[in-house]
Design an enzyme around this catalytic site. Structure first.
Site, PDB file in Angstrom:
ATOM      1  N   CYS A  70       0.826  -1.286   0.112  1.00 42.04           N
ATOM      2  CA  CYS A  70      -0.018   0.078  -0.019  1.00 42.04           C
ATOM      3  C   CYS A  70       0.961   1.324   0.148  1.00 42.04           C
ATOM      4  O   CYS A  70       1.801   1.299   0.876  1.00 42.04           O
ATOM      5  CB  CYS A  70      -0.915   0.094   1.137  1.00 42.04           C
ATOM      6  SG  CYS A  70      -1.962   1.496   1.200  1.00 42.04           S
ATOM      7  N   HIS A 167      -6.368   1.877   2.209  1.00 42.93           N
ATOM      8  CA  HIS A 167      -6.024   2.386   3.223  1.00 42.93           C
ATOM      9  C   HIS A 167      -7.089   3.722   3.692  1.00 42.93           C
ATOM     10  O   HIS A 167      -7.435   4.216   2.556  1.00 42.93           O
ATOM     11  CB  HIS A 167      -4.722   2.983   2.997  1.00 42.93           C
ATOM     12  CG  HIS A 167      -3.765   3.545   4.270  1.00 42.93           C
ATOM     13  ND1 HIS A 167      -3.238   2.801   5.047  1.00 42.93           N
ATOM     14  CD2 HIS A 167      -4.052   4.810   5.013  1.00 42.93           C
ATOM     15  CE1 HIS A 167      -2.379   3.597   5.988  1.00 42.93           C
ATOM     16  NE2 HIS A 167      -3.258   4.641   6.100  1.00 42.93           N
ATOM     17  N   HIS A 169      -8.371   7.082   3.752  1.00 44.23           N
ATOM     18  CA  HIS A 169      -7.925   8.441   3.194  1.00 44.23           C
ATOM     19  C   HIS A 169      -8.931   9.040   2.570  1.00 44.23           C
ATOM     20  O   HIS A 169     -10.082   8.653   2.287  1.00 44.23           O
ATOM     21  CB  HIS A 169      -6.777   8.099   2.241  1.00 44.23           C
ATOM     22  CG  HIS A 169      -7.181   7.587   0.887  1.00 44.23           C
ATOM     23  ND1 HIS A 169      -7.490   6.022   0.736  1.00 44.23           N
ATOM     24  CD2 HIS A 169      -7.186   8.130  -0.256  1.00 44.23           C
ATOM     25  CE1 HIS A 169      -7.908   5.817  -0.416  1.00 44.23           C
ATOM     26  NE2 HIS A 169      -7.805   7.085  -0.992  1.00 44.23           N
TER      27      HIS A 169
END
Length: 352
Positions: A70, A167, A169
């Site tokens: 990632c 992730h 975000h």
């Protein structure tokens, strides 16, 4: 909050927002990156009068990488990511594959936490407040760029929405124009102001919602409700009770209360469809007044606009999505499968 600005290997800006004032951020990006080259341009549709961003370079952007690759996780050993340091609280950086760039605006990525397996809903109140402070700071900084007219902070959550990086975000788009949706609101504001001898449409809407049965939750400084004409199956609008045009206008009392209210709202969204269901996909979108001139919206000023967040999911029931088909995509006429009053009742039922 401590703010530290640095540069990535290809020249893009990266900014750390830390809870501790004594945090040192001096890690260097050692990736062999060449400077980014974008092909972003803005084209105006002569029939609709709106703008379209053409960004063909985005075809090569990162797409569903394994968790151990990632690019939004901290750098660890030989695994080099977009964040050079081995840990972080909140990070903002220029998007490597921006939809808008240069004279066409700017795109940034906001990483809410270094924990890959977290979500915004799982953050603590202190961390959520830090994200709010980062959004506010970026709104201020981007508003001073000569090419920027409107700043849009938002989060896309879930693969069903089209998210390609798991992730936790969000993003910030700094547009070189007033967006079509905001322009519609400003026209409605102007028409209402003229028709009522100067009254504010946002104030009227909020007064009506506070008196109705679609309130989801309410604090001293914030109120969340399902709007009367909700477009989406589950859609909630979150307003500060004191009208301000943008995130910069929030006072300390509203800033302090926001994490508690917003985190509770997100957690309720994850409980809408019952136990055992995957996390609810959603879009969370901040609506702020443009920073450019409002001359085309006669009689309206920035202070007439009301900052608010719109949160909605495209899931209409367990295992089923609300697709934008012919009427919605072809004519922009939404057809909602759930009565707003029913949606509000469900969101009250799943309170923690």
């Amino acid at each position: 909050m401590k703010k530290t600005s640095t540069r990535l290997a290809d020249g893009r800006e990266l900014i750390y927002y830390d809870l501790r004032d004594d945090t040192v951020r001096d890690a260097v990006d050692h990736r062999p990156l060449e400077r980014t080259h974008t092909t972003s341009e803005i084209r105006r549709d002569p029939l609709l009068g709106d703008q379209v961003a053409i960004a063909s370079h985005r075809q090569g952007r990162t797409y569903h990488p394994p968790a151990d690759q990632c690019p939004l996780c901290p750098t660890e050993g030989d695994r080099l990511s977009e964040i050079p340091d081995s840990s972080y609280d909140v990070v903002v950086f220029e998007n490597r594959f921006p939809s808008l760039a240069g004279d066409s605006g700017r795109c940034e990525v906001v990483c809410f936490t270094s924990d890959h397996d977290a979500s915004f809903a799982s953050l603590g109140e202190e961390q959520a407040r830090l994200v709010l402070d980062a959004w506010t700071d970026r709104t201020s900084e981007l508003s001073h760029l000569p090419s920027v007219e409107q700043v849009f902070c938002f989060e896309n959550r879930g693969e069903e929405i089209g998210v390609t990086l798991g992730h936790p975000h969000g993003q910030i788009y700094a547009y070189p124009f007033t967006t079509p949706r905001t322009a519609l609101m400003l026209r409605s504001l102007a028409a209402h102001k003229e028709a009522t001898g100067g009254q504010n449409l946002f104030d009227a809407v909020l007064e009506r919602e506070l008196a109705d049965d679609r309130i989801v939750l309410e604090g001293e400084h914030w109120v969340a409700f399902v709007p009367y004409a909700a477009h989406w199956p589950y859609e909630v609008h979150l307003y500060p009770k004191r009208r301000v045009p943008d995130l910069l206008g929030l006072d300390e009392a509203a800033r302090s209360e926001f994490p508690k209210v917003y985190l509770e709202l997100l957690r309720r969204f994850d409980r809408i469809f019952g136990e055992g269901e995957p996390p609810t996909p959603y879009i969370a979108a901040w609506h702020q007044a443009p920073f450019g001139t409002l001359e085309e919206f006669e009689g309206v000023t920035r202070d007439d606009f009301a900052l608010h967040l719109e949160l909605f999911t495209i899931r209409r029931t367990s295992g089923k999505l609300k697709f934008l088909a012919g009427s919605e995509s072809g004519m922009s006429v939404f057809i909602n499968d759930i009565r707003p009053e029913t949606a509000a009742e469900r969101l009250r039922e799943v309170a923690s």
